[in-house]
Design a protein around this motif. Structure first.
Motif, PDB file in Angstrom:
ATOM      1  N   ALA A  46      50.331  47.112  29.718  1.00 21.06           N
ATOM      2  CA  ALA A  46      49.222  47.369  28.801  1.00 21.06           C
ATOM      3  C   ALA A  46      49.556  48.438  27.766  1.00 21.06           C
ATOM      4  CB  ALA A  46      47.982  47.782  29.592  1.00 21.06           C
ATOM      5  N   GLY A  47      50.814  48.932  27.763  1.00 22.01           N
ATOM      6  CA  GLY A  47      51.239  49.917  26.783  1.00 22.01           C
ATOM      7  C   GLY A  47      50.909  51.349  27.136  1.00 22.01           C
ATOM      8  N   LEU A  48      50.635  51.611  28.401  1.00 23.88           N
ATOM      9  CA  LEU A  48      50.324  52.966  28.857  1.00 23.88           C
ATOM     10  C   LEU A  48      51.581  53.635  29.401  1.00 23.88           C
ATOM     11  CD1 LEU A  48      47.026  51.891  30.583  1.00 23.88           C
ATOM     12  CD2 LEU A  48      47.163  53.365  28.559  1.00 23.88           C
ATOM     13  N   ILE A 101      45.217  36.604  37.936  1.00 23.99           N
ATOM     14  CA  ILE A 101      44.557  37.794  37.407  1.00 23.99           C
ATOM     15  C   ILE A 101      44.424  38.785  38.546  1.00 23.99           C
ATOM     16  CG2 ILE A 101      42.478  38.750  36.340  1.00 23.99           C
ATOM     17  CD1 ILE A 101      43.886  36.904  34.499  1.00 23.99           C
ATOM     18  N   THR A 102      44.976  39.990  38.384  1.00 26.78           N
ATOM     19  CA  THR A 102      44.856  41.021  39.418  1.00 26.78           C
ATOM     20  C   THR A 102      43.937  42.133  38.951  1.00 26.78           C
ATOM     21  OG1 THR A 102      46.645  42.483  38.689  1.00 26.78           O
ATOM     22  CG2 THR A 102      47.280  40.560  40.013  1.00 26.78           C
ATOM     23  N   SER A 103      43.417  42.880  39.902  1.00 28.36           N
ATOM     24  CA  SER A 103      42.543  44.001  39.559  1.00 28.36           C
ATOM     25  C   SER A 103      43.308  45.112  38.856  1.00 28.36           C
ATOM     26  CB  SER A 103      41.847  44.537  40.812  1.00 28.36           C
ATOM     27  OG  SER A 103      42.781  44.913  41.800  1.00 28.36           O
ATOM     28  N   SER A 104      44.629  45.196  39.058  1.00 29.84           N
ATOM     29  CA  SER A 104      45.440  46.166  38.317  1.00 29.84           C
ATOM     30  C   SER A 104      45.418  45.854  36.824  1.00 29.84           C
ATOM     31  CB  SER A 104      46.890  46.149  38.806  1.00 29.84           C
ATOM     32  OG  SER A 104      47.003  46.730  40.081  1.00 29.84           O
ATOM     33  N   GLN A 105      45.488  44.566  36.471  1.00 35.11           N
ATOM     34  CA  GLN A 105      45.427  44.180  35.067  1.00 35.11           C
ATOM     35  C   GLN A 105      44.077  44.553  34.459  1.00 35.11           C
ATOM     36  OE1 GLN A 105      46.523  40.036  35.946  1.00 35.11           O
ATOM     37  NE2 GLN A 105      48.140  40.251  34.408  1.00 35.11           N
ATOM     38  N   ALA A 106      42.999  44.323  35.220  1.00 37.43           N
ATOM     39  CA  ALA A 106      41.677  44.676  34.720  1.00 37.43           C
ATOM     40  C   ALA A 106      41.558  46.181  34.512  1.00 37.43           C
ATOM     41  CB  ALA A 106      40.603  44.185  35.693  1.00 37.43           C
ATOM     42  N   ALA A 107      42.086  46.962  35.461  1.00 32.80           N
ATOM     43  CA  ALA A 107      42.030  48.421  35.338  1.00 32.80           C
ATOM     44  C   ALA A 107      42.851  48.893  34.143  1.00 32.80           C
ATOM     45  CB  ALA A 107      42.540  49.066  36.621  1.00 32.80           C
ATOM     46  N   ALA A 108      44.044  48.330  33.972  1.00 35.54           N
ATOM     47  CA  ALA A 108      44.895  48.733  32.857  1.00 35.54           C
ATOM     48  C   ALA A 108      44.226  48.443  31.516  1.00 35.54           C
ATOM     49  CB  ALA A 108      46.238  48.008  32.944  1.00 35.54           C
ATOM     50  N   THR A 109      43.552  47.317  31.416  1.00 26.64           N
ATOM     51  CA  THR A 109      42.843  46.979  30.180  1.00 26.64           C
ATOM     52  C   THR A 109      41.740  47.989  29.885  1.00 26.64           C
ATOM     53  OG1 THR A 109      43.313  44.622  30.427  1.00 26.64           O
ATOM     54  CG2 THR A 109      41.437  45.226  29.043  1.00 26.64           C
ATOM     55  N   VAL A 110      40.979  48.347  30.920  1.00 30.88           N
ATOM     56  CA  VAL A 110      39.895  49.315  30.744  1.00 30.88           C
ATOM     57  C   VAL A 110      40.446  50.666  30.286  1.00 30.88           C
ATOM     58  CG1 VAL A 110      38.166  50.689  31.998  1.00 30.88           C
ATOM     59  CG2 VAL A 110      38.288  48.208  32.333  1.00 30.88           C
ATOM     60  N   VAL A 111      41.537  51.131  30.913  1.00 25.79           N
ATOM     61  CA  VAL A 111      42.112  52.434  30.557  1.00 25.79           C
ATOM     62  C   VAL A 111      42.689  52.399  29.147  1.00 25.79           C
ATOM     63  CG1 VAL A 111      43.923  54.097  31.129  1.00 25.79           C
ATOM     64  CG2 VAL A 111      42.537  53.079  32.945  1.00 25.79           C
ATOM     65  N   HIS A 133      38.974  58.939  37.290  1.00 27.28           N
ATOM     66  CA  HIS A 133      39.401  58.203  38.479  1.00 27.28           C
ATOM     67  C   HIS A 133      38.969  56.747  38.326  1.00 27.28           C
ATOM     68  CE1 HIS A 133      39.146  57.747  43.159  1.00 27.28           C
ATOM     69  NE2 HIS A 133      40.256  57.216  42.670  1.00 27.28           N
ATOM     70  N   VAL A 134      39.951  55.836  38.256  1.00 30.57           N
ATOM     71  CA  VAL A 134      39.680  54.405  38.110  1.00 30.57           C
ATOM     72  C   VAL A 134      40.171  53.698  39.375  1.00 30.57           C
ATOM     73  CG1 VAL A 134      40.129  52.325  36.758  1.00 30.57           C
ATOM     74  CG2 VAL A 134      39.930  54.541  35.613  1.00 30.57           C
ATOM     75  N   ALA A 135      39.282  52.959  40.023  1.00 28.32           N
ATOM     76  CA  ALA A 135      39.649  52.202  41.230  1.00 28.32           C
ATOM     77  C   ALA A 135      39.727  50.726  40.881  1.00 28.32           C
ATOM     78  CB  ALA A 135      38.623  52.427  42.331  1.00 28.32           C
ATOM     79  N   THR A 136      40.824  50.093  41.266  1.00 27.02           N
ATOM     80  CA  THR A 136      40.943  48.659  41.002  1.00 27.02           C
ATOM     81  C   THR A 136      39.917  47.865  41.793  1.00 27.02           C
ATOM     82  OG1 THR A 136      42.589  48.335  42.749  1.00 27.02           O
ATOM     83  CG2 THR A 136      43.408  48.865  40.540  1.00 27.02           C
ATOM     84  N   ASN A 137      39.509  48.378  42.934  1.00 29.28           N
ATOM     85  CA  ASN A 137      38.459  47.756  43.738  1.00 29.28           C
ATOM     86  C   ASN A 137      38.064  48.741  44.837  1.00 29.28           C
ATOM     87  OD1 ASN A 137      41.125  47.043  45.125  1.00 29.28           O
ATOM     88  ND2 ASN A 137      39.654  46.437  46.681  1.00 29.28           N
ATOM     89  N   THR A 138      36.945  48.467  45.457  1.00 29.60           N
ATOM     90  CA  THR A 138      36.490  49.324  46.556  1.00 29.60           C
ATOM     91  C   THR A 138      36.262  48.511  47.828  1.00 29.60           C
ATOM     92  OG1 THR A 138      34.219  49.138  45.713  1.00 29.60           O
ATOM     93  CG2 THR A 138      35.470  51.111  45.095  1.00 29.60           C
ATOM     94  N   ASP A 139      37.071  47.469  48.036  1.00 29.80           N
ATOM     95  CA  ASP A 139      36.988  46.707  49.290  1.00 29.80           C
ATOM     96  C   ASP A 139      37.350  47.626  50.449  1.00 29.80           C
ATOM     97  OD1 ASP A 139      36.705  44.742  47.427  1.00 29.80           O
ATOM     98  OD2 ASP A 139      38.470  43.585  48.020  1.00 29.80           O
ATOM     99  N   ALA A 140      36.425  47.842  51.349  1.00 30.17           N
ATOM    100  CA  ALA A 140      36.675  48.748  52.462  1.00 30.17           C
ATOM    101  C   ALA A 140      37.686  48.186  53.450  1.00 30.17           C
ATOM    102  CB  ALA A 140      35.365  49.066  53.187  1.00 30.17           C
ATOM    103  N   PRO A 146      47.851  63.547  33.251  1.00 30.23           N
ATOM    104  CA  PRO A 146      47.354  62.187  33.030  1.00 30.23           C
ATOM    105  C   PRO A 146      45.887  62.211  32.612  1.00 30.23           C
ATOM    106  CG  PRO A 146      47.447  62.647  35.369  1.00 30.23           C
ATOM    107  CD  PRO A 146      48.116  63.815  34.683  1.00 30.23           C
ATOM    108  N   VAL A 147      45.523  61.266  31.723  1.00 31.85           N
ATOM    109  CA  VAL A 147      44.115  61.151  31.338  1.00 31.85           C
ATOM    110  C   VAL A 147      43.325  60.341  32.355  1.00 31.85           C
ATOM    111  CG1 VAL A 147      44.625  61.380  28.886  1.00 31.85           C
ATOM    112  CG2 VAL A 147      44.569  59.093  29.927  1.00 31.85           C
ATOM    113  N   ALA A 148      44.050  59.600  33.188  1.00 29.68           N
ATOM    114  CA  ALA A 148      43.385  58.782  34.198  1.00 29.68           C
ATOM    115  C   ALA A 148      44.285  58.626  35.412  1.00 29.68           C
ATOM    116  CB  ALA A 148      43.035  57.405  33.633  1.00 29.68           C
ATOM    117  N   VAL A 149      43.646  58.408  36.555  1.00 28.11           N
ATOM    118  CA  VAL A 149      44.319  58.008  37.789  1.00 28.11           C
ATOM    119  C   VAL A 149      43.831  56.598  38.109  1.00 28.11           C
ATOM    120  CG1 VAL A 149      44.528  58.402  40.274  1.00 28.11           C
ATOM    121  CG2 VAL A 149      44.496  60.343  38.682  1.00 28.11           C
TER     122      VAL A 149
END
Length: 367
Positions: free
Chosen positions: A123-125, A88-98, A164-171, A135-138
């Motif tokens: 995710a069909g986007l 499971i990657t954070s890209s998949q989680a972001a794509a689902t949310v969008v 603006h959607v961030a997959t994560n904010t790990d500095a 774009p409706v989202a980044v």
């Protein structure tokens, strides 16, 4: 609430090996199984042992750069057998949310490695490359080659109204060269220029761990990670026990100062901690004892001492010291005295060069 439930998390230990108690390990990757391109030493045989004990593995990563198949291939190359459906990657989680927010076919601008665009397409986007494509989202995730051009497109799109959607904010991310900038550092560039806080979909948001639990049908999962603010907090938010490993970015000093939202149930040097019994930390007099180590919290901070008893001669007759029994005692003493605080305490040695040297090794040299 039982007396045991009232104890600080780390106090309870694990009288049985976690691999025998938990049916699935939800494993972070960077800093847990590999650092940069290389495996953490001993990770592959440790996970093979865990699988032999009946524990299944799920791989949960905030790193959005690669596709699940690429992640699985890399793990397999390192001797850790994995399939794309285990990842499971954070890209998949972001794509689902969008996709849920804007619907299939919505135009989205990806910023990051190829894993970001691949997850959006799956995710069909509709993936676009320019802010002028409306774009409706980044969706912004980690990518080694992200530079000014992509960040500029993201800024223009967000200022024009894209979410603006961030997959994560790990500095930061771990590497063989030391700590390097993570996705959060570059997300900060976009949010600073636009004045818009991003929607964050990766850990510690519980969606990723919850999805992995659903995929694996886990009943008693254990979250394993090297970061307090993502892995451990994420595990707590999804209601799963957690194991912190010190093979990545978190240090003993950082753990000691952890707030209540990021305190793990167990700690270990590395992922082999899933295969060992973990000692309990027990109250003794004015302090807390783990094996040969006792920590006492006072008005001026913490005091750590060690007696001369062997590892099997102490009052708790616990497992052999893995090098962190003193840290366990310190954490429990501090967290019991300050259950809601996250301040770094002063620590002093209660005599003996070994105690002082141990504190120095942990970055907790006497104040």
């Amino acid at each position: 609430m039982t007396a045991d439930a009232a104890l600080p998390l780390l106090a309870r230990g694990a009288p049985r090996r976690p691999c025998e108690v938990h049916d699935v390990a939800l494993l972070d990757l960077d800093g847990v199984l590999y650092v940069g391109p290389d495996a953490v030493p001993g990770a592959a045989p440790a996970l093979e042992e865990a699988r032999g004990a009946g524990m299944r593995l799920g791989f949960v990563t905030n790193n959005a750069a690669r596709t699940p198949q690429e992640v699985a291939d890399h793990l397999t190359e390192l001797g850790i057998g994995a399939a794309a459906e285990d990842v499971i990657t954070s890209s998949q989680a972001a794509a689902t949310v969008v996709a849920e927010r804007f619907g299939a076919g919505a135009a989205v601008l990806p910023v990051g490695g190829p894993g970001v665009a691949a997850a959006l397409q799956a995710a069909g986007l509709r993936v676009v490359e320019r802010a002028e494509d409306s774009p409706v989202a980044v969706v912004q995730g980690y990518g080694r080659d992200v530079g000014w051009t992509q960040l500029a497109e993201a800024v223009v799109a967000v200022r024009a109204g894209a979410t603006h959607v961030a997959t994560n904010t790990d500095a930061t991310i771990p590497s063989p060269r030391g700590v390097l900038p993570g996705n959060g550092a570059l997300v900060g560039v976009v949010s600073t220029v636009t004045g818009q806080a991003p929607v964050v979909t990766g850990k510690p948001d519980p969606a990723m761990h919850a999805e992995c639990v659903r995929r694996t049908a886990a009943r008693t999962p254990l979250v394993v990670g090297d970061r307090l603010d993502t892995d451990i907090e994420g595990g707590l938010r999804v209601g799963a026990p957690t194991l912190l490993v010190f093979s990545g970015v978190t240090t003993p000093a950082v753990l000691l100062a952890a707030g209540p939202q990021a305190r793990p149930d167990l700690v270990a040097a590395d992922v082999a901690g899933v295969n060992r019994v973990h000692p309990a930390v027990q109250p003794e007099g004015d302090g807390w004892r783990c094996g040969r180590w006792t920590a006492v919290a006072g008005d001026d901070g913490l005091r750590l001492s060690q007696d001369g008893a062997g590892p099997d001669d102490g009052p708790d007759d616990g497992p052999e010291d893995d090098g962190f029994d003193g840290l366990r005692a310190l954490c429990v003493a501090h967290w019991a005295a300050h259950p809601d605080d996250s301040a770094a305490p002063a620590v002093t040695a209660g005599g003996g060069a070994e105690v002082a040297g141990t504190l120095s090794r942990w970055g907790l040299a006497e104040s």
